[in-house]
Scaffold this motif. Structure first.
Motif, PDB file in Angstrom:
ATOM      1  N   ARG A   1       0.830  -1.202   0.000  1.00  0.00           N
ATOM      2  CA  ARG A   1       0.000   0.000   0.000  1.00  0.00           C
ATOM      3  C   ARG A   1       0.873   1.263   0.000  1.00  0.00           C
ATOM      4  NH1 ARG A   1      -4.869   1.437   2.605  1.00  0.00           N
ATOM      5  NH2 ARG A   1      -5.084  -0.673   3.439  1.00  0.00           N
ATOM      6  N   GLU A   2       1.947   1.225   0.786  1.00  0.00           N
ATOM      7  CA  GLU A   2       2.766   2.421   0.940  1.00  0.00           C
ATOM      8  C   GLU A   2       3.374   2.875  -0.387  1.00  0.00           C
ATOM      9  OE1 GLU A   2       2.721   0.231   4.879  1.00  0.00           O
ATOM     10  OE2 GLU A   2       2.915  -0.320   2.767  1.00  0.00           O
ATOM     11  N   ARG A   3       3.822   1.929  -1.204  1.00  0.00           N
ATOM     12  CA  ARG A   3       4.418   2.289  -2.497  1.00  0.00           C
ATOM     13  C   ARG A   3       3.367   2.866  -3.439  1.00  0.00           C
ATOM     14  NH1 ARG A   3       7.836  -2.264  -5.170  1.00  0.00           N
ATOM     15  NH2 ARG A   3       8.293  -0.484  -6.556  1.00  0.00           N
ATOM     16  N   ILE A   4       2.170   2.313  -3.404  1.00  0.00           N
ATOM     17  CA  ILE A   4       1.100   2.819  -4.268  1.00  0.00           C
ATOM     18  C   ILE A   4       0.701   4.223  -3.844  1.00  0.00           C
ATOM     19  CG2 ILE A   4      -1.288   2.441  -5.004  1.00  0.00           C
ATOM     20  CD1 ILE A   4      -0.731  -0.580  -4.489  1.00  0.00           C
ATOM     21  N   GLU A   5       0.541   4.426  -2.543  1.00  0.00           N
ATOM     22  CA  GLU A   5       0.135   5.742  -2.044  1.00  0.00           C
ATOM     23  C   GLU A   5       1.205   6.795  -2.323  1.00  0.00           C
ATOM     24  OE1 GLU A   5      -2.908   4.376   1.545  1.00  0.00           O
ATOM     25  OE2 GLU A   5      -0.820   4.846   2.036  1.00  0.00           O
ATOM     26  N   ALA A   6       2.469   6.384  -2.332  1.00  0.00           N
ATOM     27  CA  ALA A   6       3.543   7.335  -2.639  1.00  0.00           C
ATOM     28  C   ALA A   6       3.415   7.855  -4.072  1.00  0.00           C
ATOM     29  CB  ALA A   6       4.900   6.683  -2.428  1.00  0.00           C
ATOM     30  N   VAL A   7       3.026   6.980  -4.994  1.00  0.00           N
ATOM     31  CA  VAL A   7       2.849   7.410  -6.382  1.00  0.00           C
ATOM     32  C   VAL A   7       1.591   8.267  -6.537  1.00  0.00           C
ATOM     33  CG1 VAL A   7       2.333   6.573  -8.720  1.00  0.00           C
ATOM     34  CG2 VAL A   7       4.164   5.521  -7.381  1.00  0.00           C
ATOM     35  N   LEU A   8       0.520   7.886  -5.856  1.00  0.00           N
ATOM     36  CA  LEU A   8      -0.731   8.646  -5.953  1.00  0.00           C
ATOM     37  C   LEU A   8      -0.651   9.980  -5.220  1.00  0.00           C
ATOM     38  CD1 LEU A   8      -3.412   5.856  -5.385  1.00  0.00           C
ATOM     39  CD2 LEU A   8      -2.917   7.044  -7.531  1.00  0.00           C
ATOM     40  N   GLY A   9       0.176  10.048  -4.185  1.00  0.00           N
ATOM     41  CA  GLY A   9       0.224  11.248  -3.360  1.00  0.00           C
ATOM     42  C   GLY A   9      -0.976  11.390  -2.465  1.00  0.00           C
ATOM     43  N   ALA A  10      -1.673  10.299  -2.200  1.00  0.00           N
ATOM     44  CA  ALA A  10      -2.886  10.318  -1.374  1.00  0.00           C
ATOM     45  C   ALA A  10      -3.138   8.910  -0.854  1.00  0.00           C
ATOM     46  CB  ALA A  10      -4.090  10.803  -2.189  1.00  0.00           C
ATOM     47  N   PRO A  11      -3.835   8.783   0.273  1.00  0.00           N
ATOM     48  CA  PRO A  11      -4.140   7.445   0.794  1.00  0.00           C
ATOM     49  C   PRO A  11      -5.175   6.731  -0.060  1.00  0.00           C
ATOM     50  CG  PRO A  11      -5.170   9.115   2.170  1.00  0.00           C
ATOM     51  CD  PRO A  11      -4.303   9.845   1.188  1.00  0.00           C
ATOM     52  N   LEU A  12      -5.079   5.412  -0.103  1.00  0.00           N
ATOM     53  CA  LEU A  12      -6.077   4.599  -0.787  1.00  0.00           C
ATOM     54  C   LEU A  12      -7.315   4.459   0.084  1.00  0.00           C
ATOM     55  CD1 LEU A  12      -3.686   1.797  -2.065  1.00  0.00           C
ATOM     56  CD2 LEU A  12      -5.083   3.259  -3.546  1.00  0.00           C
ATOM     57  N   ALA A  13      -8.483   4.545  -0.538  1.00  0.00           N
ATOM     58  CA  ALA A  13      -9.731   4.300   0.175  1.00  0.00           C
ATOM     59  C   ALA A  13      -9.844   2.810   0.477  1.00  0.00           C
ATOM     60  CB  ALA A  13     -10.921   4.762  -0.669  1.00  0.00           C
TER      61      ALA A  13
END
Length: 329
Positions: free
Chosen positions: A202-214
């Motif tokens: 999750r942390e790597r994905i959120e770093a690319v999105l710049g926002a937390p995942l729902a």
């Protein structure tokens, strides 16, 4: 479904990829390695082949499948990518990430594979054998884990054969997989949503999105609701033995799935012990998870006690699989 098939097993290579492509084009079922687990492939556009796949696995027909493709151009032919979905695809494909996006107009993926949803789950696997098969086939291939539905996912060709020999056409043996848990699934909705933890944190994905995942609603993963994505049924990835989580001791006769160097009280009375990672390395634990569960299950223990796994990084995916394995059946 077809029964009593002669299941051919071929070592990975150019000849195996061509054979796999021919079998897929003819409506057959082909198991092959990806970096996550072994997948059971069928032509994503062939509803009859997909029905055979569901029957071979004993998989509920409302549980959608992931369409595997060779490159981003092939992905965009079947799904519509907004800016955030494209950012994730460019950052992590090929790799253990599945994106759920709206179907394209005239999407060739059969409705049976999408469980009637207006979205499609897509992944580009990071494995040379999978890539060779996909390029030789030239189209999308749906490929859930190559096991009996609900059973422990396969990380070796031998695991596939033990579950599906006589039910499928071909197994391409590419050796052990690297990641060992299924892909992370992100729904590219109004707010990107983590639908299933997996081989990409999750942390790597959120770093690319710049926002937390729902997060999905509480009942999205229940066995009574239609899942938004593959692998969201509550009781899933289950061995025959009962699974007891967060074990702080070992009861006489229990098998133990250990993690790290600690010794639990009662260890000497365990019927069998396997350690996901003596060094408490979550990557190593993920790679060993399904193989160790299968091995302990094969030893005939009625209960597998599981030590606590940190719920961080790949630990989130490991714990997700273990919770599903522990659901009462």
């Amino acid at each position: 479904m077809k029964t009593g098939l002669e299941t051919l097993i071929l070592p990975a290579g150019a000849a195996a990829a061509e054979t796999a492509a021919r079998r897929l084009a003819a409506g057959g079922l082909v198991a092959f390695p990806t970096e996550t687990v072994y997948g059971l492939g069928a032509d994503a556009a062939n509803a009859a082949a997909i029905a055979h796949l569901y029957a071979a696995k004993g998989r509920p027909a409302f549980n959608p499948l992931i369409a595997h493709v060779a490159d981003l151009a092939a992905a965009r032919a079947i799904g519509r990518f907004d800016a955030r979905a494209l950012r994730l695809a460019e950052a992590f494909w090929p790799g253990p990430l599945t994106l759920v996006v709206p179907k394209t107009e005239g999407c060739p993926v059969a409705d049976l594979a999408t469980a009637g949803l207006d979205t499609v789950a897509i992944r580009i696997p990071a494995h040379p054998v999978a890539e060779a098969i996909l390029r030789a086939f030239g189209g999308a291939v749906v490929a859930p884990s190559a096991n009996i539905s609900g059973h422990v996912s396969p990380t070796l060709a031998a695991h596939v054969a033990s579950d599906l020999a006589g039910r499928i056409d071909l197994i391409v043996d590419g050796g052990p997989v690297a990641v060992g848990v299924e892909s992370t699934i992100v729904g590219c909705f109004d707010a990107p949503m983590l639908l299933r933890p997996g081989g990409l944190s999750r942390e790597r994905i959120e770093a690319v999105l710049g926002a937390p995942l729902a997060r999905p609603s509480v009942d999205a993963g229940s066995d009574d609701s239609q899942p938004l994505a593959p692998g969201m049924l509550a009781s899933h990835y289950a061995p025959r033995a009962q699974v007891r989580l967060d074990a702080r001791d070992v009861a006489p006769g229990e098998a133990l799935l250990a993690f790290g160097p600690a010794r639990l009280p009662g260890l000497d009375a365990a019927s069998a012990v396997m350690n996901l990672s003596p060094a408490a390395d979550l990557d190593e634990a993920a790679a060993n998870l399904f193989g160790h569960l299968r091995s302990l299950d094969a030893k005939g223990a009625r209960t597998i006690a599981v030590m606590t796994i940190p719920d961080e990084g790949l630990g989130e995916a490991i714990n997700d699989r273990l919770r599903r394995a522990a659901v009462a059946r």
